[in-house]
Write a protein that holds these residues in place. Structure first.
Motif, PDB file in Angstrom:
ATOM      1  N   GLN A  68      76.324  16.031  18.846  1.00 22.97           N
ATOM      2  CA  GLN A  68      75.343  15.296  18.059  1.00 22.97           C
ATOM      3  C   GLN A  68      74.266  14.688  18.948  1.00 22.97           C
ATOM      4  O   GLN A  68      73.122  14.539  18.542  1.00 22.97           O
ATOM      5  N   GLU A  69      74.625  14.347  20.207  1.00 24.57           N
ATOM      6  CA  GLU A  69      73.619  13.648  21.021  1.00 24.57           C
ATOM      7  C   GLU A  69      72.410  14.522  21.313  1.00 24.57           C
ATOM      8  O   GLU A  69      71.311  14.006  21.488  1.00 24.57           O
ATOM      9  N   PHE A  70      72.574  15.851  21.357  1.00 25.21           N
ATOM     10  CA  PHE A  70      71.406  16.697  21.559  1.00 25.21           C
ATOM     11  C   PHE A  70      70.410  16.517  20.412  1.00 25.21           C
ATOM     12  O   PHE A  70      69.201  16.510  20.608  1.00 25.21           O
ATOM     13  N   ARG A  71      70.943  16.391  19.215  1.00 27.24           N
ATOM     14  CA  ARG A  71      70.068  16.192  18.061  1.00 27.24           C
ATOM     15  C   ARG A  71      69.348  14.854  18.162  1.00 27.24           C
ATOM     16  O   ARG A  71      68.138  14.757  17.960  1.00 27.24           O
ATOM     17  N   VAL A  72      70.139  13.817  18.462  1.00 23.90           N
ATOM     18  CA  VAL A  72      69.552  12.479  18.500  1.00 23.90           C
ATOM     19  C   VAL A  72      68.464  12.414  19.574  1.00 23.90           C
ATOM     20  O   VAL A  72      67.373  11.891  19.341  1.00 23.90           O
ATOM     21  N   VAL A  73      68.760  12.981  20.751  1.00 23.62           N
ATOM     22  CA  VAL A  73      67.783  12.940  21.833  1.00 23.62           C
ATOM     23  C   VAL A  73      66.520  13.696  21.427  1.00 23.62           C
ATOM     24  O   VAL A  73      65.404  13.217  21.602  1.00 23.62           O
ATOM     25  N   SER A  74      66.711  14.868  20.877  1.00 20.85           N
ATOM     26  CA  SER A  74      65.556  15.670  20.480  1.00 20.85           C
ATOM     27  C   SER A  74      64.696  14.914  19.470  1.00 20.85           C
ATOM     28  O   SER A  74      63.479  14.821  19.623  1.00 20.85           O
ATOM     29  N   LEU A  75      65.331  14.309  18.482  1.00 24.07           N
ATOM     30  CA  LEU A  75      64.575  13.544  17.483  1.00 24.07           C
ATOM     31  C   LEU A  75      63.882  12.351  18.147  1.00 24.07           C
ATOM     32  O   LEU A  75      62.742  12.029  17.823  1.00 24.07           O
ATOM     33  N   SER A  76      64.571  11.740  19.080  1.00 28.49           N
ATOM     34  CA  SER A  76      63.983  10.550  19.704  1.00 28.49           C
ATOM     35  C   SER A  76      62.780  10.922  20.555  1.00 28.49           C
ATOM     36  O   SER A  76      61.962  10.068  20.881  1.00 28.49           O
ATOM     37  N   LEU A  77      62.683  12.181  20.954  1.00 28.66           N
ATOM     38  CA  LEU A  77      61.522  12.611  21.730  1.00 28.66           C
ATOM     39  C   LEU A  77      60.410  13.119  20.824  1.00 28.66           C
ATOM     40  O   LEU A  77      59.468  13.775  21.278  1.00 28.66           O
ATOM     41  N   GLY A  78      60.534  12.843  19.547  1.00 30.33           N
ATOM     42  CA  GLY A  78      59.448  13.186  18.639  1.00 30.33           C
ATOM     43  C   GLY A  78      59.498  14.603  18.117  1.00 30.33           C
ATOM     44  O   GLY A  78      58.499  15.121  17.645  1.00 30.33           O
ATOM     45  N   ALA A  79      60.656  15.260  18.220  1.00 28.30           N
ATOM     46  CA  ALA A  79      60.768  16.572  17.596  1.00 28.30           C
ATOM     47  C   ALA A  79      61.066  16.383  16.117  1.00 28.30           C
ATOM     48  O   ALA A  79      61.696  15.405  15.724  1.00 28.30           O
ATOM     49  N   THR A 119      64.228  20.437  16.114  1.00 28.17           N
ATOM     50  CA  THR A 119      65.513  20.117  16.727  1.00 28.17           C
ATOM     51  C   THR A 119      66.525  21.227  16.479  1.00 28.17           C
ATOM     52  O   THR A 119      67.226  21.670  17.382  1.00 28.17           O
ATOM     53  N   GLN A 152      67.246  23.155  19.833  1.00 34.49           N
ATOM     54  CA  GLN A 152      68.474  22.624  20.434  1.00 34.49           C
ATOM     55  C   GLN A 152      69.729  23.191  19.792  1.00 34.49           C
ATOM     56  O   GLN A 152      70.616  23.680  20.473  1.00 34.49           O
TER      57      GLN A 152
END
Lengths: 310, 253, 281, 257
Positions: free
Chosen positions: C161-172, C177, C181
């Motif tokens: 799940q953290e890949f999703r969260v990180v991607s979203l947090s970077l404005g994807a 995402t 990802q």
């Protein structure tokens, strides 16, 4: 809320509405929801072609004993009996075999054996049913006939092959169920001085009960629905087998085999044609019921990842 | 309207299971300072951080009341551009989380997702952000190797650099040194002092001590409520609330 | 009887039963290989059947099965992956999602012959495709859906799940995402599921009986609206419908079908283990 | 009886234990006195639980393990080739860290041992055994009216006492307890400690604990483990008041560990 306020915000790097993405996401939604549509379509088309069965034939005749389509006699009782016999036989063979093999894999087998056995069982799952049917036809049936049956093509021949076909499902689901039993239960029993077998029999198996029941249900579903093996090795005799010690060693005919054997020769739109679809409706409903029941037994537990925490 | 970068007004937040994570929180975060949010576990710090850039949207079925203003505008407004918001308020997580791929791909990910394809700009941002995060010298010769090959401390600085590559306005750090050894922690803290010249930093510290080391302004949270907020000197030397003092002196938590 | 003895007997019995399961599998495979291997030859693969199918090869049937497998892939893959992404990433826990899950579970349980009936009713007759490659492919494709959906969903859910969260947090965006990802990381699992599903489809007989399979058709199909021979049905025909059929041709055909399907299982396993080893998380 | 004359129930001679290549226990030597409480203390990962599970050979279920040296129960080596592990565990019962009742009724949990050991065929005798075991575990009064309820509905402290009842129902000679109170609240912990005292009148007890106060409060003998070695073994009072080794002292005073 003011429009002026929005204008003060820094301009976007990207366009605010991404139409490409909206379309893709729309398609994804459509794909997901299409599964419901497909099940509905299957049922609708079965009904469309098969409904006359239940409208035009009196129920008493429909569930009568005689299946003579040429004379317009469509008694499904013999086909139901054939399916029941073959399925019951298969389940009686496959359930103990499957559960015991799962126990062996989970509790006794050393790791190197497990690494050989698991792929081998996957291979069994991959063998096409027609190949097993062929083997039953050329190899197993003669053996059974030589053993004293009037013919090699019997309910038992079909049940035996179907049992092996259902094994991979039963083994893998039971194994999961056994694996899910906490180690603490085993430790508790062993520490009291229970033997390993007592531990399995009195603690592990009861705790894995619901998973094993599901394995059995799905095994039943597979056995009912299998066609080619039933067509090739059960003898294709549409009559109710005489009740007796040799009940399993008589030729029978299953519902699936009937459809496969006769659909190629019927005139489209004839009553016979409709009845074959009617049998399809029954099969659809039976497997639907079994699956729903199995699902209910799981109690709505889903494998979904919990997304409550970040 | 104030000059605050971020203003949190009477914010409530309820988890999908009904537990209240934030209760009537109000605070203001001025630009170019390090704002530290501290308190015991489950006091609502992380929840508040994740509300700032609406990562809280991922919690299906959670509810909020009140408002957060970023540059004077509600982050919850109907037509808010959440994607843009997350680029402006960029987040670094407690566990270093490189994305699968090379160091360079990690750093340019945000830009590429924003549709910026200019390679020259990419290169420039890669270098600046790595330098700002104090990682450039260690990785400049292996930008195309896997980000997973870095050490824990390097991974975390990569994550900071990855956020900086977007040139955000606010950098949100959720316990960024939790998995790091004391030396790596010192390097990360060091880079924060330089960064505040350019960015507004909101951070949940690893410990009260770390909070005291880095904070300009600090806020103490307890059980979803804001107990007090004041300058760091005042907070860590002379807290007003008894609970704050008890926590800082280690009497609970 | 002492309980330690019971334990010993139980162990032996369990081992015997496990052997009863395993040994027949090995025997079945060996039996077909031994009886069929002599038949395999260049001609067997490249010639159409001749002389009332008693001579010649299996070329049109083999090719037909390969064509049908590709057709199945085209029909099933987009829909299955779409549905898997829907379930794993978009579906909310509500009644609609429950219905989708019930639908998939039940699709998996519908007997293959019923798919055959459905294909006949919908594609052959209602949509007017006739007995044709397109009707057969669509039928097999729908039958394959649940396997591929379940495997793909599992593969997608396995992506941390953290890949999703990180991607979203970077404005994807959500789709970015998923596209950049989630899907690349889930790909090995998805491919494995696809190959396994197609392998099963390639070996199926009942769904193609009334939708595409030709009894005997020495030339190759010219379009998607033609019939074709197919290996599983061919095996059924030569073993039960043609009197006096030489056994070696039958065993040879069975062996080819077995090898075709098992090699797909093997490829799936190799893909899975190979790409898992490359994975960094 | 002076402490020297108390017979040894278990003698450990140069006992070493390996998980594959990793040596978890290094040449241990200690006596375990009959009808006394022996506590094993030390930081986590130091081998005390491994040792405990070696005494009733619970470790046998883990692949790749190997034991060297001897553990003598009443003078007989429990690792001798002709030892029946099942019979060994009848004699040496075990209570685990986390209460682990079976998902069965309270009655069936306690009756499990007598049933699998075929201790009786008579319903009334079985009932008597269950009752005595529950009384012995100080649980009878709390559960006597709901013996058919699932054991899963008990609170953790009751569950742990149920597990003790389950263990004493087969009348073992030794009871091993692996941090039996670590999952319990302070009140339940005191309950279990009191119970241990009573049980020591009839049973030899070995308890692993990370809680030094518990060892000091509840045991007669204490062994201190560090990195797979037995650093010090002595009467509890002596070990806590005047440890012989510096390492022991620094651990019990909290400077290390």
């Amino acid at each position: 809320m003011s429009a002026t306020k929005l204008e003060t915000s820094t301009p976007d790097v990207s366009p605010p509405v991404r139409w490409g993405e909206k379309i893709i996401e729309g398609l994804i939604w459509a794909a997901g929801l299409s599964t419901i549509l497909i099940v509905a379509l299957i049922f609708i088309f079965l009904l469309k072609e098969g409904l006359p069965t239940f409208l035009d034939i009196p129920l008493r005749q429909l569930f009568g004993k005689r299946w003579y389509p040429i004379e317009g006699m469509f008694g499904l009782a013999s086909l139901l009996a054939g399916t029941l016999l073959v399925t019951a036989g298969a389940v009686i063979i496959t359930v103990p075999l499957g559960i015991v093999t799962a126990i062996y894999l989970g509790e006794f087998a050393p790791p190197w054996q497990r690494e050989i056995l698991k792929p081998l069982i996957e291979v069994l799952a991959g063998i096409p049913s027609i190949v097993l049917g062929f083997l039953g036809w050329v190899a197993l049936a003669p053996i059974i006939q030589n053993a004293g049956a009037p013919t090699g093509l019997t309910a038992f021949t079909g049940a035996l092959i179907l049992a092996y076909m259902a094994l991979p499902t039963i083994i893998s689901i039971s194994e999961d169920a056994l694996y899910a039993v906490p180690k603490e239960y085993r430790d508790g029993a062993l520490a009291i001085g229970a033997t390993q077998w007592q531990t399995i029999w009195r603690v592990v198996l009861p705790a894995a009960k619901s998973g094993i029941v599901i394995a059995v249900m799905l095994g039943i579903g597979r056995a009912i629905g299998e066609t080619m093996v039933a067509l090739m090795v059960t003898g294709n005799a549409a009559n109710i087998p005489a009740f007796g010690a040799d009940i399993m060693f008589q030729p029978v005919r299953t519902m699936t085999a009937t459809i496969a054997a006769e659909m190629g020769e019927v005139a489209q739109g004839s009553l016979h044609y409709s009845v074959l679809f009617g049998i399809g409706i029954l099969l659809f409903l039976i497997t639907f019921a079994i699956n729903s029941l199995a699902r209910k037994l799981v109690g709505g537990e889903s494998v979904r990842r919990k997304r409550t925490g970040f | 309207m104030t000059n605050d970068k971020i203003a949190v007004n009477n914010l409530f937040f309820t988890y999908p299971d009904g537990t209240e994570a934030l209760s009537n929180v109000s605070l203001n975060i001025a630009a170019n300072q390090i704002f530290v949010l501290f308190g015991p576990a489950r006091s609502g710090k992380t929840t508040l951080l994740r509300l700032l850039n609406r990562l809280s949207d991922l919690l299906e079925g959670a509810r909020h009341q009140g408002d957060i203003l970023f540059n004077g505008e509600s982050v919850f407004r109907r037509n808010a551009n959440v994607i843009e918001l997350r680029r402006k308020i960029s987040m670094v997580f407690a566990i270093p989380t490189p994305l699968p791929g090379s160091i360079r791909q990690n750093l340019t990910y945000g830009l590429r997702m924003a549709g910026i394809k200019d390679k020259v700009l990419h290169e420039a941002r890669v270098e600046t952000s790595l330098q700002q995060a104090g990682l450039w010298d260690e990785v400049k010769d292996r930008l195309d190797t896997s980000a997973f090959a870095l050490s824990g401390g390097q991974k975390q600085r990569l994550c900071i650099a990855r956020s900086l590559a977007l040139e955000p306005e606010v950098l949100v750090l959720d316990n960024p040194t939790s998995g790091l050894d004391p030396l790596s922690t010192a390097v990360v803290e060091e880079s924060l002092y330089d960064l505040k010249e350019q960015y507004t930093i909101v951070m949940v510290p690893h410990s009260v001590q770390q909070g005291a080391r880095v904070a300009d302004v600090a806020a103490f949270m307890l059980g979803g409520e804001l107990v007090e907020v004041c300058t760091a000197d005042k907070m860590f030397m002379n807290p007003q609330d008894q609970r704050t003092e008890d926590y800082i002196t280690g009497r609970f938590g | 009887m002492k309980r330690q003895q019971t334990d010993k007997i139980a162990r032996i019995a369990i081992t015997i039963v496990a052997a009863l399961v395993v040994i027949p599998i090995i025997l079945v495979i060996l039996f077909i290989i031994i009886n069929g291997i002599g038949t395999l030859s260049w001609e067997f693969f490249t010639q159409p059947p001749g002389n009332g199918m008693k001579e010649g090869g299996i070329m049109p049937a083999l090719l037909g099965t390969i064509i049908l497998t590709f057709g199945t892939a085209i029909a099933a893959i987009p829909l299955a992956i779409g549905a898997a992404i829907y379930l794993a990433e978009y579906a909310k826990e509500n009644r609609l999602t429950r219905w989708v899950r019930i639908a998939i579970v039940n699709l998996a349980g519908i007997p293959s012959i019923v798919y055959g009936l459905f294909g006949l009713g919908m594609f052959v007759l209602f949509m007017g495709f006739g007995t044709s490659i397109i009707a057969g492919s669509l039928t097999l494709g729908i039958m394959t859906l649940p396997v591929v959906i379940s495997a793909s969903e599992e593969a997608i859910l396995a992506v941390p799940q953290e890949f999703r969260v990180v991607s979203l947090s970077l404005g994807a965006t959500k789709w970015q995402t998923i596209r950049h990802q989630v899907l690349p990381q889930a790909l090995p699992g998805i491919i494995t599921g696809i190959i396994l599903g197609l392998g099963r489809a390639a070996g199926e007989t009942a769904p193609i009986l009334f939708t595409v399979a030709a009894f005997y058709l020495p030339e190759l199909p010219r379009s998607a609206f033609d019939q074709t021979m197919a290996l599983p049905y061919h095996l059924y025909v030569i073993s039960t419908q043609v009197p006096g059929m030489p056994m070696d041709v039958q065993y040879g055909s069975a062996l080819v079908l077995l090898l075709l399907v098992l090699s797909m299982t093997l490829i799936a396993t190799v893909v899975r283990t190979g790409m898992r080893r490359k994975r960094e998380w | 009886m002076t402490e020297q004359t108390i017979p040894n129930k278990i003698d450990v001679h140069d006992f070493s234990f390996f998980y594959g290549d990793f040596q978890a226990l290094k040449r241990l030597n200690l006596p375990i006195k009959e009808k006394q409480i022996t506590a094993l203390i030390g930081p986590s990962g130091c081998g005390k639980s491994t040792f405990l599970r070696a005494i009733n050979r619970m470790n046998d279920t883990i692949p790749g393990i190997r034991a060297e040296g001897q553990i003598l129960l009443d003078g007989e080596d429990i690792y001798a080739p002709d030892v029946d592990v099942v019979e060994l565990r009848e004699r040496i019962g075990m209570v685990f860290q986390k209460p682990n009742p079976f998902p069965k009724s309270i009655f069936e949990n306690v009756a499990f041992g007598p049933r699998v050991l075929k201790m009786t065929n008579r319903r009334d005798e079985l009932h008597q055994m269950v009752r005595e075991s529950l009384e012995g575990a100080a649980l009878w009064d709390e559960v006597k009216h709901r013996l058919k309820d699932s054991a899963m509905n008990l609170n953790p402290g009751q569950q742990q006492r149920l597990c003790i009842a389950r263990t004493i129902a087969v009348q073992p000679e030794v009871i091993l307890m692996d941090e039996p109170a670590s999952a319990l609240d302070p009140v339940a912990t005191l309950h279990v400690e009191d119970l241990m005292r009573t049980l020591a009148e009839n049973y030899t007890i070995v308890i692993v604990t990370h809680n030094m106060q518990q060892a000091a409060r509840a045991s007669d003998w204490t062994g201190f483990f560090w990195l797979g070695e037995l650093v010090e073994f002595n009467k509890t009072s002596a070990l806590f008041s005047s440890p012989e080794r510096e390492l022991t002292e620094s651990y019990i005073t909290g400077r290390r560990g």
